[in-house]
Design a protein around this motif. Sequence first.
Motif, mmCIF file in Angstrom:
data_model
loop_
_atom_site.group_PDB
_atom_site.id
_atom_site.type_symbol
_atom_site.label_atom_id
_atom_site.label_comp_id
_atom_site.label_asym_id
_atom_site.label_seq_id
_atom_site.Cartn_x
_atom_site.Cartn_y
_atom_site.Cartn_z
ATOM 1 N N ARG A 1 97.476 5.336 59.989
ATOM 2 C CA ARG A 1 97.372 4.123 60.491
ATOM 3 C C ARG A 1 98.874 3.584 60.811
ATOM 4 N N HIS A 2 99.810 4.288 60.612
ATOM 5 C CA HIS A 2 101.273 3.866 60.667
ATOM 6 C C HIS A 2 101.704 2.614 59.971
ATOM 7 N N GLU A 3 100.796 2.593 58.726
ATOM 8 C CA GLU A 3 101.396 1.440 58.081
ATOM 9 C C GLU A 3 100.860 2.159 56.429
ATOM 10 N N PHE A 4 101.218 1.179 55.513
ATOM 11 C CA PHE A 4 100.885 1.532 54.104
ATOM 12 C C PHE A 4 99.981 0.334 53.685
ATOM 13 N N GLY A 5 98.821 0.916 53.023
ATOM 14 C CA GLY A 5 97.942 0.171 52.376
ATOM 15 C C GLY A 5 97.335 0.955 51.394
ATOM 16 N N ALA A 6 97.284 -0.111 50.177
ATOM 17 C CA ALA A 6 96.906 0.582 48.793
ATOM 18 C C ALA A 6 95.526 -0.213 48.711
ATOM 19 N N THR A 7 94.621 0.414 48.324
ATOM 20 C CA THR A 7 93.335 -0.097 48.229
ATOM 21 C C THR A 7 92.606 0.315 46.882
ATOM 22 N N ARG A 8 91.682 -0.418 46.177
ATOM 23 C CA ARG A 8 91.054 0.255 45.036
ATOM 24 C C ARG A 8 89.565 -0.064 45.385
ATOM 25 N N PHE A 9 88.516 0.788 45.031
ATOM 26 C CA PHE A 9 87.207 0.573 45.124
ATOM 27 C C PHE A 9 86.728 0.545 43.730
ATOM 28 N N PRO A 10 86.116 -0.405 43.045
ATOM 29 C CA PRO A 10 85.631 -0.432 41.638
ATOM 30 C C PRO A 10 84.192 0.043 41.650
ATOM 31 N N ASP A 11 84.007 0.515 40.779
ATOM 32 C CA ASP A 11 82.508 1.216 40.254
ATOM 33 C C ASP A 11 81.770 -0.010 40.121
ATOM 34 N N PRO A 12 80.861 -0.255 40.884
ATOM 35 C CA PRO A 12 79.931 -1.338 40.755
ATOM 36 C C PRO A 12 78.976 -1.080 39.425
ATOM 37 N N GLY A 13 78.831 0.117 38.775
ATOM 38 C CA GLY A 13 78.150 0.176 37.547
ATOM 39 C C GLY A 13 78.869 -0.315 36.342
ATOM 40 N N LEU A 14 80.093 -0.535 36.497
ATOM 41 C CA LEU A 14 80.731 -0.928 35.170
ATOM 42 C C LEU A 14 80.567 -2.546 35.137
ATOM 43 N N GLY A 15 79.890 -3.459 35.818
ATOM 44 C CA GLY A 15 79.730 -4.669 35.671
ATOM 45 C C GLY A 15 81.104 -5.471 35.493
ATOM 46 N N LEU A 16 82.040 -5.428 36.186
ATOM 47 C CA LEU A 16 83.314 -6.014 36.048
ATOM 48 C C LEU A 16 83.418 -7.429 36.469
ATOM 49 N N PRO A 17 84.045 -8.211 35.857
ATOM 50 C CA PRO A 17 84.296 -9.753 36.182
ATOM 51 C C PRO A 17 84.902 -10.183 37.465
ATOM 52 N N PRO A 18 84.636 -11.274 38.052
ATOM 53 C CA PRO A 18 85.187 -11.639 39.336
ATOM 54 C C PRO A 18 86.875 -11.462 39.628
ATOM 55 N N SER A 19 87.406 -11.468 38.448
ATOM 56 C CA SER A 19 88.872 -11.318 38.489
ATOM 57 C C SER A 19 89.400 -10.034 38.974
ATOM 58 N N TYR B 1 94.984 -5.315 58.534
ATOM 59 C CA TYR B 1 94.745 -5.028 57.188
ATOM 60 C C TYR B 1 94.235 -6.203 56.465
ATOM 61 N N TYR B 2 93.142 -6.462 55.960
ATOM 62 C CA TYR B 2 93.020 -7.636 55.144
ATOM 63 C C TYR B 2 91.433 -7.295 54.450
ATOM 64 N N GLN B 3 91.246 -7.982 53.322
ATOM 65 C CA GLN B 3 89.982 -7.601 52.309
ATOM 66 C C GLN B 3 88.849 -8.691 52.720
ATOM 67 N N THR B 4 87.812 -8.246 52.983
ATOM 68 C CA THR B 4 86.472 -9.095 53.485
ATOM 69 C C THR B 4 85.328 -9.130 52.399
ATOM 70 N N ASP B 5 85.537 -8.211 51.269
ATOM 71 C CA ASP B 5 84.150 -8.249 50.653
ATOM 72 C C ASP B 5 84.709 -7.469 49.210
ATOM 73 N N ASP B 6 83.719 -7.166 48.373
ATOM 74 C CA ASP B 6 84.149 -6.778 46.925
ATOM 75 C C ASP B 6 84.172 -5.405 47.076
ATOM 76 N N GLU B 7 84.052 -4.575 47.839
ATOM 77 C CA GLU B 7 84.048 -3.265 47.822
ATOM 78 C C GLU B 7 85.084 -2.659 48.102
ATOM 79 N N ASP B 8 85.950 -3.224 48.817
ATOM 80 C CA ASP B 8 87.385 -2.707 49.174
ATOM 81 C C ASP B 8 88.293 -3.635 48.657
#
Length: 662
Positions: free
Chosen positions: A476-494, A523-530
């Motif tokens: 991408r000629h850019e840097f982006g760090a992204t995390r993909f939380p496991d939906p099975g862990l039932g994480l809080p909105p934070s 690059y910007y976030q649009t959902d809870d997946e990425d």
Amino acid sequence: MASLPRIAAATSSTAIRLFGFIFLRWIPGHHFVPIIFTSLAVYLTSLVSLDDQPSRNRGKKNKNKSTRGSRTQQSGDSVLKTLLTGLPSRRSPLLTWTTVLINIAVAVLTLDFLIRGLVLYPSTDVSFSRIGYVSPTTANLLLREPDQSQLPVVVSYQEASSQSSQKWTQEGTVYKLDNSTDFTATVTLRNLKPSTEYRYSLSSNKSGSFVTAPRPGSPAANRLSFVTSSCIKPNFPYNLLSHPLKVPGIEQMTEALGKLPALLRPAFMLFLGDFVYIDVPFRFGSSMDHYRSEYRRIYSSPSWTASSVDGPAIDLPWIHTLDDHEIENDWSQGNKTAPYPAAADPFLHYHVAANPPVPEKAFAHPDDVTYFSFINGPASFFMLDTRTYRSEPSQTNSTILGYAQLQSLLAYLSTPEPDGVHWKIISSSVPFTKNWHVGTADTWGGFLNERQTVFEAMWRAERELGVRVVLLSGDRHEFGATRFPDPGLGLPPSEFQSDTAGLGVHEFSVGPLSMFYLPVRSYYQTDDEDVSVKYAPDGNSKFGYIDIAEGVDEVDPTAEAPVPVRSSIFTYSLYVDGEVVWKYRLSVPLVVDASSGAPRDFGEKVHLPAGRVLEDKLVKKSWDVAFKTAIGRTEELARSCLDKATAAYYLPFSYVRRYRDT
């Protein structure tokens, strides 16, 4: 009112300078080349039309006998106006020639960037050697020697700590080098000692050094450092005084790594594609010879001999994946369609030949496999090929990996690692995240069904195997760090807030090593997946430095009483233009549950601690970010509209084809 020739001259002059600047210093896109030279032709033609206008104007002024009016009109021809607009001066031929020469110079510099390296450095005679994949007991040595008088080439090695008088071990002799492999060959040095520095020497007067990987289970195997990046284009940003094959990013990286302590010396470069740009700034051909010549030119770069305290850049072992510009932009037509066969030839000879082995479970014949797997110290690696086997994106059954590679990856993810290996590191030439909203279909964002299958296997591996999965990508000629939380862990909105450290499989996407960076924000976030962690678009040279070592980490540093735990700690350092600007930490606790072999549950429903930022020197958001983001979203909207219009145009034809087939 301005005449048509004056409007044409001013407009074309502006185009030459604007697009010339963009092409030479910002983005070397092939679209700009015809614009610059066409604008120059229009500009020079317009000047010819304007040539006799001053005499006609003087004739009219003499008839009106208006000397004051003439002086007023002439006084409007300021030096600044002439130099900025490119229009001829009515009172100074020197100014006119100066502004004309500026435009001609821009076109000449454009031509120089296009062809100087191509014409003056065909590199057919380039001779070099380099180290590729290194294991505890072996090292792959790639050499190129077109000079037949140097044959046979004898390959020898010895321990670097040995006295120069000690006998060299002769590993092999290359008797034949010909055009079938573009005069390259690979020799595997065997029977080496783990964690040992070696020197190698060729009878063709080439030499170098390398360090073998640690023996599994040894104390040295608790630590690993390596670097990763993607995308190389020589002499960009363009510099007239620079060697046309100079790669500034390689030299900046070599200098930066030379400042590290000996203990932190990287074991290898994991290079994630676009080693050559066959179509940037201009494609001159699609034959095998054209592709081979691009590889030869990169390996002819004087930047490989740039030295630090650890030696020249060529001594750092490189292992490679393939991406689109080594074939054709956004390639998705498989490995049989032209120009893929021609593009694959030098990739196989120059890179695959010295790469790590293919996975044990490849689900395909080894000769047809261009994905790789290996273990080094505390980490195992799976190097994906996201170009060779992919189909058209954004379809229901789209695949970016192909059946065999997908099955091989899933088998890798489900297989427990040996004792002492705590990290599964997966490299991809294109990002997994769909947070990039321009060119998304060319990334894993165009293959979301397959991505979901892979993510589920990753989350399962983290939950059940006690390892941590990390994704490394480029393109991408850019840097982006992204995390993909496991939906099975039932994480809080934070845990799903943008621009935050936290839980989940992490991806670090970085590039270019030496190329342009994008002037817009896409690059910007649009959902809870990425979930976005960090975005750093600026910088012509970017690479990631990864250090994995055992130490003490706090499982939850935000708790009232943090628990210090012996851990395997993964530290990612982002380098931009040779300087560290951001650091991030992940860890795997080494305290294990004897019954399951997995890290214990430290009072939460997660086994692995959250990642956290260690250092951030990047400039905070300012007024220009909103402007660049708006440009990026405008481009995204324009591409979306174009795609919909194209689909609507072809819709009637699809109905006709379907009716005909039935």
